[in-house]
Design an enzyme around this catalytic site. Sequence first.
Site, PDB file in Angstrom:
ATOM      1  N   SER A  25       0.796  -1.234   0.000  1.00  0.00           N
ATOM      2  CA  SER A  25       0.000   0.000   0.000  1.00  0.00           C
ATOM      3  C   SER A  25       0.823   1.275   0.000  1.00  0.00           C
ATOM      4  O   SER A  25       0.253   2.368  -0.080  1.00  0.00           O
ATOM      5  CB  SER A  25      -0.951  -0.003   1.199  1.00  0.00           C
ATOM      6  OG  SER A  25      -1.982  -0.941   1.006  1.00  0.00           O
ATOM      7  N   LYS A  78       0.161   3.730  -2.807  1.00  0.00           N
ATOM      8  CA  LYS A  78      -0.857   4.784  -2.732  1.00  0.00           C
ATOM      9  C   LYS A  78      -0.220   6.173  -2.601  1.00  0.00           C
ATOM     10  O   LYS A  78      -0.872   7.173  -2.902  1.00  0.00           O
ATOM     11  CB  LYS A  78      -1.798   4.522  -1.557  1.00  0.00           C
ATOM     12  CG  LYS A  78      -2.637   3.253  -1.705  1.00  0.00           C
ATOM     13  CD  LYS A  78      -3.586   3.094  -0.526  1.00  0.00           C
ATOM     14  CE  LYS A  78      -4.478   1.876  -0.672  1.00  0.00           C
ATOM     15  NZ  LYS A  78      -3.811   0.611  -0.323  1.00  0.00           N
ATOM     16  N   SER A  81      -5.959   3.155   4.410  1.00  0.00           N
ATOM     17  CA  SER A  81      -5.338   2.405   3.317  1.00  0.00           C
ATOM     18  C   SER A  81      -6.401   1.695   2.469  1.00  0.00           C
ATOM     19  O   SER A  81      -6.341   0.494   2.231  1.00  0.00           O
ATOM     20  CB  SER A  81      -4.331   1.381   3.868  1.00  0.00           C
ATOM     21  OG  SER A  81      -3.456   0.947   2.849  1.00  0.00           O
TER      22      SER A  81
END
Length: 512
Positions: free
Chosen positions: A76, A79, A316
Amino acid sequence: MKFRILGVVVAAATGLTLTSSGGAVAGGNEALTRDLDTILADSGLQGADVGVTVRDANTGEIVYTRSGGRRSQVGSNLKVLTTTAALDLLGPDYRWKTDLQSSGARSGSTLNGDLVLRGTGDPTMSAPRYNDLAIALKNSGVTQVSGALVLDDTAFDSQPYGPGWAWDDEPFSYNAETSALTLSPDAKISAGTVIVNVQPGASAGAPVQVSVEPANDHVQIVNTATTGDGGISVERDHGTNVIRVSGSTSVATAALSTVKDPTGLVGSVFRKALAANGIQVQGGVRRGKAPQGAAVLASDQSMTLGQLMNPLLKNSNNMLAEVLVKSAGGSFGNGVNQLSRKWAGLGVDPNWVEIFDGSGMSRMDEISPDDLSSILVKAKTKPWFGTWQSSLPVAGRDGTLVNRMKGTKAEGNVVAKTGSMSGVSALTGYVTTQAGRQLVFSVVQNNLVLWFSPKTIEDKIAVRLANDGGASVAATQKTQTVPQQRKAPAEKPTKVPAKERFDVECSWVDAC
């Protein structure tokens, strides 16, 4: 090659000194190098690939690096790139619209023609807001539609999952399908899912009662669970909308389940909303595209992209990240290509990264700590920076860092994006030293064994950066991990105690 060459040039220009263990330090800060090298000497990292880059947040000067130019899976942490590029491309004021359209003429309270529900990907849409659209149509005087309810999800292509996603994650809320017509049943904006509520029976062994929010006829519940204390499992069969509830519980419980085809779920929910508001649709439900020039009868608008940053980054949220990609280009491939136009301005050369989705769930994504730390430096120059940085988790305070680094100099100081997958862990963010110097850092760990907790390494590095150095800091970091008896590979979230899992983001299994 370009980033490696660039890294050498920067090292020469800033006086980086390489250590025998592979770390590097700027300006002769040998204490920092020694301490970070000690942390990275943990025996739990045997056989793992670890990259670390620390920079001055204002100048970009490299303060410490170890394999910082090596591309890896970052989970993640991707991102960081997706959200900053989307803010640059789409703008923080970007919104998603959901419209009721028709090219038919009105005759009294009858709409002669089809009623089209057209989505553009709003992940925040909910059953109450779809009901509000039905109310708006009723208030306009329409009580009957002679044609069909047409579901228009053509703003996005039909590929539901990112390339390289794991098939066995399919039932779980962090792995939902992406659709231009979708809905979220909860405040965390879990797009593409439904809530499965389980109520125990009156006595031990009695069947439990199961209901679904929002109510729909799109999913099928197969309930074999009973009243007891064994624990409940909620899991959707691969490629279907059959959700199986098994096990036992003596207390009310709820779980999220993904659905197959969110557009179909929306169609079921909206059809019920129309009926509840006294609007009859004579032609059934079908898929299609709104006619060109169709009139807008009612419309809903989402929060802004800037406002979406908080739930996306704090929790997230994978599905929000994927919506950004498809909003940029209609498909995963074209969306990534469109976002890549903004990468150079964030310090990332598109030729030397491999990106296939927006969330980092793809096992084919590869980016380096050098790139991630560069994004943080470049982001400080952007007009949307304040909104974006304030949406990152804060150590010991909120988001996926709420339970980490408490009682240290990093608490309330480190703001960073986490990343977690089986064998992968990462942390990328900002920290201010006791002397007032702002740094950015990126720690990426790959090829990890499942018994080892990689978050301790990331936290030690962040805490060390929050301090100004000193032997006392290093002394507390020298304890090495000793492997225990090998555990069986972790199961999925419905089967493993949440607090034992290090291979998913804590927000995905309600363990933050």
